[in-house]
Each structure stands twice: as structure tokens, then as C-alpha cells.
Design an enzyme around this catalytic site. Structure first.
Site, PDB file in Angstrom:
ATOM      1  N   GLY A 161       0.811  -1.211   0.000  1.00 38.49           N
ATOM      2  CA  GLY A 161       0.000   0.000   0.000  1.00 38.49           C
ATOM      3  C   GLY A 161       0.843   1.259   0.000  1.00 38.49           C
ATOM      4  N   CYS A 162       1.924   1.244   0.766  1.00 38.56           N
ATOM      5  CA  CYS A 162       2.823   2.403   0.772  1.00 38.56           C
ATOM      6  C   CYS A 162       3.474   2.602  -0.596  1.00 38.56           C
ATOM      7  CB  CYS A 162       3.902   2.221   1.837  1.00 38.56           C
ATOM      8  SG  CYS A 162       3.327   2.497   3.522  1.00 38.56           S
ATOM      9  N   ALA A 163       3.911   1.511  -1.218  1.00 42.58           N
ATOM     10  CA  ALA A 163       4.518   1.623  -2.544  1.00 42.58           C
ATOM     11  C   ALA A 163       3.548   2.282  -3.520  1.00 42.58           C
ATOM     12  CB  ALA A 163       4.935   0.241  -3.052  1.00 42.58           C
TER      13      ALA A 163
END
Length: 425
Positions: free
Chosen positions: A390-392
Site C-alpha cells: 500500500g505504501c509503494a
């Protein structure tokens, strides 16, 4: 009134032409079977999670416990599935009150339940307050940092790799190895700080000690502090193994309690997310007071893209990843640094580098998935895969960024002596 199937409930919230197919434990299905993504609702507990905690928190609880899934899912790296689900957002809709009441009545007809959250879920903000863990107090910081980092060191090593560096790497190209990119990040920071053998460096939030090792190899006297016992144990052992005890030290200590001063440089790499926006002035003043005149600060942190975005993280991040975590815009951060008395001489956005770093971590987690599950259990392994993917995605979409701020504490007469360096544009 007839009881509703899971598929009929889904249709209340999702338009029929959405690019998603849902199959449920009750035999019902929604959407085109040839849609790019299929979600499976594996049991009734998934429905009760969503009723009790609508939105991302309910979805995460169901996912971590295996109540929802997908045949397209790679739990160590759900990046592709994450993107497919984001594509469904424009097709979401709100049911009218009568439809919503019908759905709730259908669920209640099978009994009213409140399923337990996954064991790895942390307490919410209100409960932390009632337990005396005030946000960004010393006790609160110790508890929240321990929650995130005092996991299995061996688990972190599975995806961080030999560098044990849990912050953004710096890549020469997409083909650069993670280890080389993390080395490049450490070199970049030390080069920016313009430190020489014999100089003194304080590393706030030092993690597992990679900066301490690299700085000591350059002949720099370095003190690292962290609130994680697991990190201290790893870092101290690493320093001893490298024979760098005379130059490097790591302490279990709050940065506010470091008694030494007159450092030639201070770095804070991936720690400011824990500080809290309202505490920035006190934080940078603490750093300013610990530096000698003419000394340098390198502050590296995840940022919001602009000051209009909210500071606090959502419920998922707050309960599962960074309790009390807050992000601010680069402009807000730089203003506080300048107002403290520093001169900011360089600011750099490494957003794309962090996206690639996270992809490498996900790849490592996939490669060691069975061992990860053995070490921490399936829910926690799923959690880290979800979080990193999700961060990527959010770095790639420019929803979040990561900035390095290089600043100098002026001499007593207001000047500085910072030398030009080869890395400057």
C-alpha cells in the site's frame, strides 16, 4: 421481507458494472466473472467485521484473519490487487436508508455478533489515552515504538536484507540491488553532513545500527539512540562483530535524555513520523541545542504532499503500524527548521526511490513467506505485505513523499562554514 444474500448486500454499495467479481460463502456472487479481480467472502465473520467497523478497519480485520481473500492475491506482495481494488472506488455508492436497514435486518436475523479483532491489533487512540499513554510523551513514544519495532529481528531481516535499514534507499537505476541502494543512502547522508574522522555524530532513532556501522567505518564517533530493545540488542551485537566498539555506541534512550552536546552533526532518518506536528518546534530546538555552532542536521522523513492534507494517519495505520503517527508537508517542516534558527541549505524529495525500496522489501517477503509465517504468524506476515504494498502504491501515486532536509546551525556571528560538496546539483 426476504433475507438478503451477501451478493445482494454488495450490490447496495457497488455499481453492477464495477470491475470486480465477488463470490460468497452463501453461494451468491456479484459482478462479471471475467473482471480483473475476484474477492471471496469466506465466512459470516467477514460480514460482521464490516458491520462493526465499516471502512478500511473492518476490511483489514477480515483480511488479516483470512475471512476475505482473492485468487489473485499474493499475500507477501498484494500490490497488484491493491491497484485493482483502488480502480473499483469510482464505482462505490451509498444505499438509501431503507436498503441499508434491510441489509442490517438480514444480518441481525442470523444473530448479533461482535467478532474479536485480530490479536495483533493495537489499542485505539481513546484507549491509549485512558491508559495514560499521551501522544508523543516519553511514555507514549516508548510504547508506540516498542509496538512497531519490538517484533522478531529475524522477521525484519527476511525483507530488509543484510543492511537492516528500514528507510528509503537511493537507487542509481531500477536494476541497483537493495543492498547497494541502502549503502548509497548512508553514503549520501554522511557526504551531505561533510563529516571527517574524529567528528561526533548523534543518530536519533537509529534502528538496527546501519548508520552507526557506516559512520564508524569512516572514523566518525557515532552515538545512536532508539526506544526499541530489540534494535539495541541487534545493533550492539553488530558493532561488536565489526570491531567498532571504540567509535560506535547504541543506547536504549529517548533522544530528549541524551546528556551529551556539542555534536558535529545530528541525523534523524525515518524517525520524525513519530514526533507529532505540534511537537516539531520542541524537537528541532532539542537538536539545535545539542549541536555546536557550525554543525549540521540531516532530517529524513515521510511527508504529505501539501499542507491541506490531514496530519493523522487512518485507523489502519494507527492501530496496526504507527500509533500516533503524523505526517506534515515539506513546507511546514522547513518553516519550523528555519524558525528554530537553522539555515536550510538543501531539500531533496526521494519519493520514487521509496516506492522502489518498498517493492524490493515485498519481493523479499514473498521469497521468504513460509519462514515469515513461522516467525510471526500468518496475520502479521499478511499485515506487513499489505502495508508495504500500500505504501509503494501511495508513493507512486504521489499521495505521500519522503524528504531530506539538510540544515546548518550558524556560527555565533550568524555565518556558517558549510563547504560545497560534489553531490550538489
Amino acid at each position: 421481507m426476504a433475507s438478503m444474500t451477501v451478493a445482494q448486500m454488495v450490490e447496495l454499495f457497488v455499481k453492477p458494472d464495477a470491475p470486480i467479481h465477488v463470490t460468497a460463502f452463501d453461494g451468491s456472487s456479484f459482478g462479471d466473472p471475467d473482471a480483473p479481480v475476484t474477492l471471496t467472502v469466506n465466512n459470516s465473520r467477514a460480514v460482521y467485521h464490516l458491520v462493526n467497523a465499516p471502512g478500511e478497519l473492518g476490511l483489514v480485520r477480515a483480511y488479516l484473519q483470512g475471512d476475505i481473500g482473492s485468487p489473485q492475491l499474493v499475500p507477501g506482495d498484494p500490490y497488484r490487487l491493491f491497484g485493482d481494488l483502488v480502480a473499483v472506488k469510482p464505482y462505490l455508492r451509498a444505499p438509501n436508508p431503507a436498503q441499508f436497514a434491510h441489509a442490517l435486518a438480514s444480518i441481525a436475523s442470523h444473530g448479533i455478533r461482535r467478532p474479536a479483532a485480530p490479536e495483533i491489533e493495537g489499542p485505539g487512540r481513546l484507549r491509549r489515552l485512558t491508559e495514560g499513554l499521551l501522544p508523543h510523551s516519553k511514555a507514549g513514544d516508548a510504547a508506540t515504538v516498542s509496538y512497531h519495532y519490538d517484533q522478531s529481528n529475524d522477521f525484519y531481516a527476511l525483507f530488509l536484507g543484510p543492511s537492516m535499514t528500514y528507510t528509503c534507499a537511493v537507487f542509481d537505476s531500477p536494476d541497483t540491488s537493495l543492498e547497494a541502494a541502502q549503502q548509497a543512502k548512508l553514503d549520501l547522508i554522511l557526504d551531505k553532513l561533510a563529516l571527517r574522522p574524529g567528528d561526533r555524530l548523534l543518530d536519533i532513532g537509529c534502528g538496527w545500527g546501519s548508520m552507526e556501522i557506516e559512520a564508524a567505518r569512516r572514523g566518525i564517533h557515532v552515538l545512536g539512540v532508539t526506544l526499541s530493545e530489540e534494535q539495541v540488542e541487534w545493533a550492539q551485537r553488530w558493532i561488536r562483530q565489526e570491531g567498532l566498539d571504540d567509535l560506535a555506541e547504541v543506547r536504549l534512550m529517548d533522544y530528549r535524555d541524551v546528556p551529551e552536546g556539542d555534536f558535529d552533526a545530528i541525523c534523524s532518518i525515518g524517525m520524525m513520523e513519530h514526533v507529532g506536528h505540534k511537537h516539531y518546534p520542541a524537537y528541532f530546538q532539542e537538536i539545535y541545542d545539542k549541536l555546536k555552532p557550525g554543525a549540521m542536521l540531516l532530517n529524513h522523513q515521510i511527508t504529505r504532499c501539501n499542507s491541506h492534507q490531514g496530519k493523522k494517519a487512518g485507523e489502519f495505520i494507527d492501530r496496526y503500524i504507527f500509533p500516533d503517527g503524523e505526517l506534515s508537508s515539506p513546507a511546514e517542516i522547513e518553516m519550523v527548521i528555519q524558525d528554530t534558527g537553522f539555515e536550510v541549505v538543501n531539500q531533496e524529495n526521494l519519493r520514487q526511490h521509496y516506492a522502489l525500496t518498498l517493492h524490493r522489501w515485498n519481493e523479499n517477503l514473498v521469497a521468504h513467506w513460509d519462514e515469515a509465517v513461522r516467525l510471526v504468524g500468518a496475520p502479521k506476515a499478511r499485515l506487513w505485505g499489505l502495508y508495504m504494498a500500500g505504501c509503494a502504491y501511495n508513493f507512486e501515486m504521489n499521495n505521500i513523499q519522503v524528504h531530506q532536509f539538510l540544515a546548518v546551525k550558524p556560527q555565533d556571528d550568524g555565518t556558517d562554514t558549510y563547504p560545497l560538496r560534489p553531490w550538489w546539483p
